[in-house]
Write an enzyme that holds these catalytic residues in place. Sequence first.
Site, short mmCIF file in Angstrom:
data_model
loop_
_atom_site.label_atom_id
_atom_site.label_comp_id
_atom_site.label_asym_id
_atom_site.label_seq_id
_atom_site.Cartn_x
_atom_site.Cartn_y
_atom_site.Cartn_z
N LYS A 161 0.76 -1.36 0.08
CA LYS A 161 -0.19 -0.13 0.01
C LYS A 161 0.79 1.33 -0.19
CE LYS A 161 -3.87 -2.30 0.57
NZ LYS A 161 -3.77 -3.66 0.88
C1 LIG Z 1 -4.29 -4.71 0.51
C2 LIG Z 1 -3.77 -6.12 0.71
C3 LIG Z 1 -3.83 -7.17 -0.34
C4 LIG Z 1 -4.97 -6.97 -1.21
O1 LIG Z 1 -4.74 -6.18 -2.33
P1 LIG Z 1 -6.21 -5.68 -3.04
O2 LIG Z 1 -5.63 -4.26 -3.82
O3 LIG Z 1 -7.26 -5.14 -2.37
O4 LIG Z 1 -6.76 -6.75 -4.04
C5 LIG Z 1 -3.04 -8.21 -0.47
N1 LIG Z 1 -1.98 -8.43 0.42
C6 LIG Z 1 -1.79 -7.34 1.26
C7 LIG Z 1 -0.53 -7.62 2.44
C8 LIG Z 1 -2.40 -6.17 1.55
O5 LIG Z 1 -2.30 -5.38 2.21
#
Ligand SMILES: *Cc1c(COP(=O)(O)O)cnc(C)c1O
Length: 465
Positions: A112
């Site tokens: 993120k």
């Molecule tokens: C948010 C997240 C995901 C999923 O990603 P999306 O874009 O919501 O599909 C997978 N792994 C981790 C560690 C995350 O923080």
Amino acid sequence: MQYVSTRGDAPPIGFIDAVLAGLAPDGGLYVPQTWPVLTREEIAGFAGKPYAEVAADILGRFAGDAFSREDLLDMTSEAYASFTHAAVTPLRQLDSGLWLLELFHGPTLAFKDVAMQLLSRLYERALAAKKRTLTIVCATSGDTGGAAVEALRGRANLRLVVLFPHGRISEVQRRFMTTAADANVRCLAIDGTFDDCQSIVKAMFQAQGFRQAVDLSGVNSINWARIAAQVVYYFTAGVALGAPHRPVSFTVPTGNFGDAFAGYVARQMGLPIETIVVATNSNDILARAIEDGRYARGPVCATQSPAMDIQIASNFERLYFEVVQRDGLETSRAMRAFAETGSIDLPPRALAQIREVFAGAGVNEADTARAIVSTLNETGELVDPHTAVALAAVYRKGLGKGGAPMIVLSTAHAAKFPEAVSAAAGVEPRLPRSAQGLAGKPERIDRLPADAEAVQAYIRDFAQG
Ligand SMILES: *Cc1c(COP(=O)(O)O)cnc(C)c1O
């Protein structure tokens, strides 16, 4: 570059307005009016370039004339200087045809950060020009919240409220949010699931009076800039492994479908991607939708990979819009039907188009734990449970042994989920030095029921106080 809503009932707007708005006023999500397409030469030209330069180039295709090339490069350079690896998102080879794309070298150890570090700079520049103060609200399944706090704390013209499901995230995830001492940040523990948090946020965007009173914006992956920023690493990884001269494939651990959709966007822009495997944990609505054509939500269950404990994948709406030939009325009808009944059947032509790009794989808890152990035994890498979901899908399908290189998105550092990792592998992952101060810091958390009105009242107070 203009942006249109997936529900077809909002006027087209420019890049900056789409970023500041988050969700469109008709309840839809913004997408570019047309996909920018890169030539093979342009894609080949990314080889060997610093990450920040490729990011500025790709962002520029989406921003149109909203920012100059210099501004974009300033923002991407500053954003990615916060990463502890010089390559920003390095590749690590696990097998003859299998690579991990490490997306966790940012300040909060999950992918993120890649988008959020850039988004905070986009906001700051856009707002300085407009002289506004925004209230940013964010629902998090654990990692978006920390990344948002780290990116937005202390910034001018912005306040941030993070909603997370009480008791359903890891301690390290929580501490990345709750230990920020800055006055412009609030963390709200909601008695409910991530889907409850997300519905409360979506309702705020539809409450026009409230939306205007607090000047609301959102940094969830409903925000187009998040997706745009995530397109970049598909290109850098693909080019490093031979694109555009040969195709590559990706496996993506998926919850809200933002990351996997960014892969679809890269493909629309000309990156030769053979397959995108959508790997889910036992909250497998997306894997099932791709496999049997029914998009039907079930109860949310808690797993070792909490960031993917989601049954309503917001960004699926963007894909749906694409595969019904960008028919906003049809997308609006389908999403309303889904909200009311909890399930829709994908039209056969739409499903066929989805399957040209995507394959689905639901992975259970035992296979996730086994993937952590076998990856450690065979390669020496200790992976986090989200990455392990994707690797389990690869192992089960026998991928990554020949054909197009298979790139698994490694979305978090193992030390962000120490309980799950040590339960599976018997090894305690170590936090990188950059994050070692977390445990001793005091936390600030408020707690509310899963009630949209109570949360809106809380945010009004914060915005006015
Ligand atoms: C948010 C997240 C995901 C999923 O990603 P999306 O874009 O919501 O599909 C997978 N792994 C981790 C560690 C995350 O923080």
